[in-house]
Enzyme design. Structure first.
Site, PDB file in Angstrom:
ATOM      1  N   HIS A 725      21.245  24.205  50.773  1.00  0.00           N
ATOM      2  CA  HIS A 725      19.983  24.027  50.053  1.00  0.00           C
ATOM      3  C   HIS A 725      19.110  25.283  50.123  1.00  0.00           C
ATOM      4  O   HIS A 725      18.115  25.391  49.403  1.00  0.00           O
ATOM      5  CB  HIS A 725      19.218  22.830  50.617  1.00  0.00           C
ATOM      6  CG  HIS A 725      18.359  22.127  49.608  1.00  0.00           C
ATOM      7  ND1 HIS A 725      17.816  22.775  48.511  1.00  0.00           N
ATOM      8  CD2 HIS A 725      17.926  20.841  49.520  1.00  0.00           C
ATOM      9  CE1 HIS A 725      17.098  21.921  47.803  1.00  0.00           C
ATOM     10  NE2 HIS A 725      17.154  20.732  48.391  1.00  0.00           N
ATOM     11  N   ASP A 729      19.746  24.189  44.676  1.00  0.00           N
ATOM     12  CA  ASP A 729      18.911  22.990  44.644  1.00  0.00           C
ATOM     13  C   ASP A 729      19.728  21.788  44.191  1.00  0.00           C
ATOM     14  O   ASP A 729      20.846  21.930  43.656  1.00  0.00           O
ATOM     15  CB  ASP A 729      17.727  23.186  43.694  1.00  0.00           C
ATOM     16  CG  ASP A 729      16.754  24.235  44.211  1.00  0.00           C
ATOM     17  OD1 ASP A 729      16.677  24.407  45.441  1.00  0.00           O
ATOM     18  OD2 ASP A 729      16.097  24.892  43.373  1.00  0.00           O
TER      19      ASP A 729
END
Length: 755
Positions: A725, A729
């Site tokens: 992450h 995303d």
């Protein structure tokens, strides 16, 4: 002028390193790029080479110190410069003084009478023969205080080099070879085979070959010079007393008389004709193991001394920090000597084993056995015709030595006895050999004995396949598993009618070899060690979460079924579902470059890779390996299928090169190979993601055609995608997997099959 050696750059974002081992000491001479020390960081273990040639004058950082990049860790002087010149001056002065003294002594001798000259000559000879080194039983491991000598690899009179194996020693923890600490001639063996010797005890003496020869000549001259005094003094000087250890100086093979009277050493027994030193042998070196790899750790020897090997037949398994692989034999022959043991780390180019001609090795063994028998006969004959004037003490010593030799019973004498029986037509089958042996069990190592006790194997019932009939670990395991035909038949009957509390237990996907691990503590192999380290590092340095989508692979399944025979015939490999997923993933990584990228947290930069290099996770007996398909974006489906088959085969057979395991920008793992419907794979930094392919199974699903919903049986699977992450995303992850899903469900791969 001295040169300061600094801690070099150790990689991107690495600011310090911990010194694990100094490979050189103060005073050592080093060459340019010769390894100085080993350094460990949180990303890699590596060696630091010397930037200059010279002498290591000072070490400024000790082992286990953590040093920042750029700090001075050592000082190296100009080549030829010593740490201190005062010692050299003192040595030169001592040498000069010694030379002057020698010259004066020589002048005195020249002026002396004949008796004085003779005394000086004898004194000089005596000093030469005393130039010998005592070889002690070395440290054999923590808490080990003694070792049992199993085999002497050298005989008295043989030449040995530094670090050349002298003998084999067994303890309750390990069997190992003891190397020679010095080069020279083996003058004396002080401990026999099967003797248990404490650490630190002297087991042999090695000296200068010329000095040894001079000593023997002196003894002969002394014995001839005055016959009567020699007879009178034999009981005191040249013969072992009743409480004195019998040695080469005071005894000979088969008798306890003056060594001058002993039979001479057979020429065929000399080291010059020993097979290990003959021109008919080949020294096998540690081969190149890949780019930037300078050494390898021997994990397993697949062959033993005495085994026959073919060209390219695997000899041993070697582990590096990048790959585990097998080393094949470059020649055909018999393994004469193993120079590096398991768990030894050996540099590329260093000798690890000696292989010779099989027939020559056999002839040599036969010759050695015949010589042993001849020498024993000669000794007996000399004993019978010996002068009756020999003292009673000498005769008692002869008897003691003969008794000692008969108890020790070397393997060579046992073999010569057996061959003599066969030459008289008294040959027998294996069972007869065991019966003739009676209750006497041949020597076995403590490890083998423990293994036999564990499996309830009677060592009296086993015929060893090792050198000289020695029982090996493999013999015990074969007996425990019912290795002979009778045992196999009994085992087959038992399997036909299963009984016992485990009769109904499932054996599907069970590896029987792992049963041996129950109740033991094992040292982890290199692959498991690296996997454990990298997986923990991954979870600690990246923000991982997993996105999952369900994919309909029905069209791919139908296409695969239709083209499989033609595909195999043309390309020689099977077309697997994994090949379709890798092809779709490679295309998606080109379309989504932010997933085919790496994030550098220290530099706050993102690298978008030009090539798509996909790692394929492969399950092997040694652990998980991830070989890499390079530039996968340029390959069609047939080329990808061939690459997967090749890499998987070489991974399982330990044929991978280090370069096969480096450079991946993304990974695909087939989690469905053992039926997993879902998993959360762990990515490998600095990669941004890893895709799992779950088990494909038929499920009822709702499908819509022409606006009408219906229930149909479809081939379905889940695709879990774990991503970092920090770089990707959730929406990016969804778009990436959707691209793969669309490509698979459309199933338009006909143009990529290469048919």
């Amino acid at each position: 002028m001295a040169h300061s050696v600094e801690m070099p750059e150790l990689g991107e974002s690495v600011t310090e390193g911990t010194i694990t081992t100094w490979l050189k000491e103060v005073g050592d001479t080093v060459e340019v790029d010769e390894p100085l020390l080993e350094v460990s960081t949180d990303k890699v273990d590596t060696e630091i080479p010397s930037p200059v040639a010279g002498v290591l004058i000072e070490i400024k950082a000790e082992e286990d110190d953590t040093v920042e990049v750029g700090d001075v860790i050592a000082v190296i002087g100009e080549e030829g410069e010593e740490a201190s010149t005062s010692d050299d001056d003192a040595d030169d002065a001592d040498d000069a003084g010694a030379e002057d003294a020698d010259e004066k002594e020589t002048a005195k001798v020249e002026d002396a009478d004949e008796d004085t000259k003779e005394d000086v000559k004898k004194s000089a000879k005596g000093s030469g023969s005393g130039d010998a080194t005592d070889v002690e039983m070395p440290e054999l491991g923590e808490s080990v205080t003694e070792g049992t000598i199993t085999t002497w690899l050298k005989s008295v009179g043989d030449e040995v080099e530094v670090d050349e194996p002298l003998l084999e020693v067994s303890t309750d923890k390990v069997d190992t070879e003891i190397p020679s600490p010095v080069a020279g001639t083996l003058i004396e063996i002080l401990a026999e085979e099967d003797d248990t010797v404490e650490v630190g005890d002297v087991i042999a003496r090695i000296g200068d070959a010329d000095a040894a020869g001079t000593s023997d000549a002196d003894d002969s001259d002394d014995s001839d010079s005055d016959a009567e005094p020699a007879k009178e003094d034999r009981g005191e000087d040249d013969v072992a007393n009743e409480d004195e250890e019998v040695k080469d100086e005071n005894s000979a093979d088969g008798e306890g008389d003056n060594p001058a009277d002993a039979p001479k050493k057979s020429e065929s027994k000399s080291s010059s004709k020993n097979k290990k030193g003959s021109g008919e042998s080949t020294t096998v070196e540690m081969p190149e193991l890949g780019e930037s790899v300078t050494e390898g750790t021997i994990t397993t020897w697949l062959k033993s001394v005495g085994d026959m090997v073919e060209v390219d037949e695997p000899l041993l398994e070697v582990s590096t920090d990048k790959v585990d692989t097998e080393i094949p034999s470059p020649v055909e022959g018999t393994i004469l000597e193993i120079l590096a043991e398991e768990d030894d780390t050996v540099e590329v180019g260093q000798a690890i084993v000696v292989i010779g001609d099989a027939d020559a090795a056999t002839d040599s063994d036969d010759s050695d056995d015949a010589d042993a028998a001849d020498e024993a006969a000669d000794a007996a004959e000399e004993k019978e015709t010996k002068d009756q004037d020999s003292t009673k003490e000498t005769e008692e010593d002869d008897a003691k030595k003969a008794d000692k030799e008969s108890k020790q019973g070397s393997a060579a004498n046992e073999r010569s006895e057996q061959e003599a029986k066969e030459s008289k037509g008294e040959g027998s089958n294996a069972s007869a050999k065991l019966e003739d042996r009676g209750d006497k069990v041949p020597y076995v190592t403590p490890l083998v004995r423990k293994l036999a006790e564990k499996h309830g194997v009677d060592l009296n019932s086993i015929e060893g396949t090792g050198v000289g009939g020695r029982i090996r670990k493999q013999d015990v395991l074969a007996a425990a598993e019912g290795g002979d035909a009778k045992g196999a038949a009994a085992q087959g009957d038992a399997q036909a009618t299963p009984k016992g509390e485990r009769a109904n237990w499932s054996t599907k996907s069970v590896d029987p070899a792992k049963q041996e691990l129950i109740g033991t503590t094992q040292k982890v192999n290199r692959i498991r060690e690296i996997t454990a380290s990298k997986m923990v590092e991954s979870l600690q340095t990246s923000a991982q979460l997993t996105h999952v989508q369900e994919v309909d692979v029905t069209r791919v399944a139908e296409l695969r079924k239709n083209v499989k025979p033609q595909f195999v015939e043309k390309h020689g490999v099977n077309i697997t579902y994994l090949a379709f997923f890798v092809k779709a993933t490679a295309e998606a990584l080109v379309s989504h470059p932010n997933v085919n990228a790496s994030y550098n947290v220290d530099d706050k930069t993102i690298t978008y890779h030009e090539d798509v290099n996909i790692g394929i996770a492969v399950d092997t007996p040694q652990g998980l390996l991830v070989p890499v398909i390079k530039q996968a974006q340029n390959l069609n489906l047939a080329e990808i299928a061939a690459a997967i088959a090749d890499l998987a085969d070489r991974a399982r057979n330990k044929k991978l090169r280090p370069d096969d395991l480096s450079g991946a920008t993304f990974t695909v793992t087939n989690i469905g190979s053992e039926g997993a419907l879902l998993d959360t794979p762990v990515l490998t930094p600095p990669q941004a993601g890893i895709l799992g392919t779950a088990a494909i199974e038929k499920r009822p699903v709702i499908v819509t055609e022409d606006g009408i919903d219906s229930i149909a049986i479809r081939q379905m699977c889940y695709l879990p995608f774990t991503y970092d992450h920090q770089l990707v995303d959730g929406a990016d992850a969804g778009r990436f997997v959707t691209t793969i899903k669309d490509r698979i469900e459309a199933g338009n791969f006909e143009d990529d099959l290469g048919l």
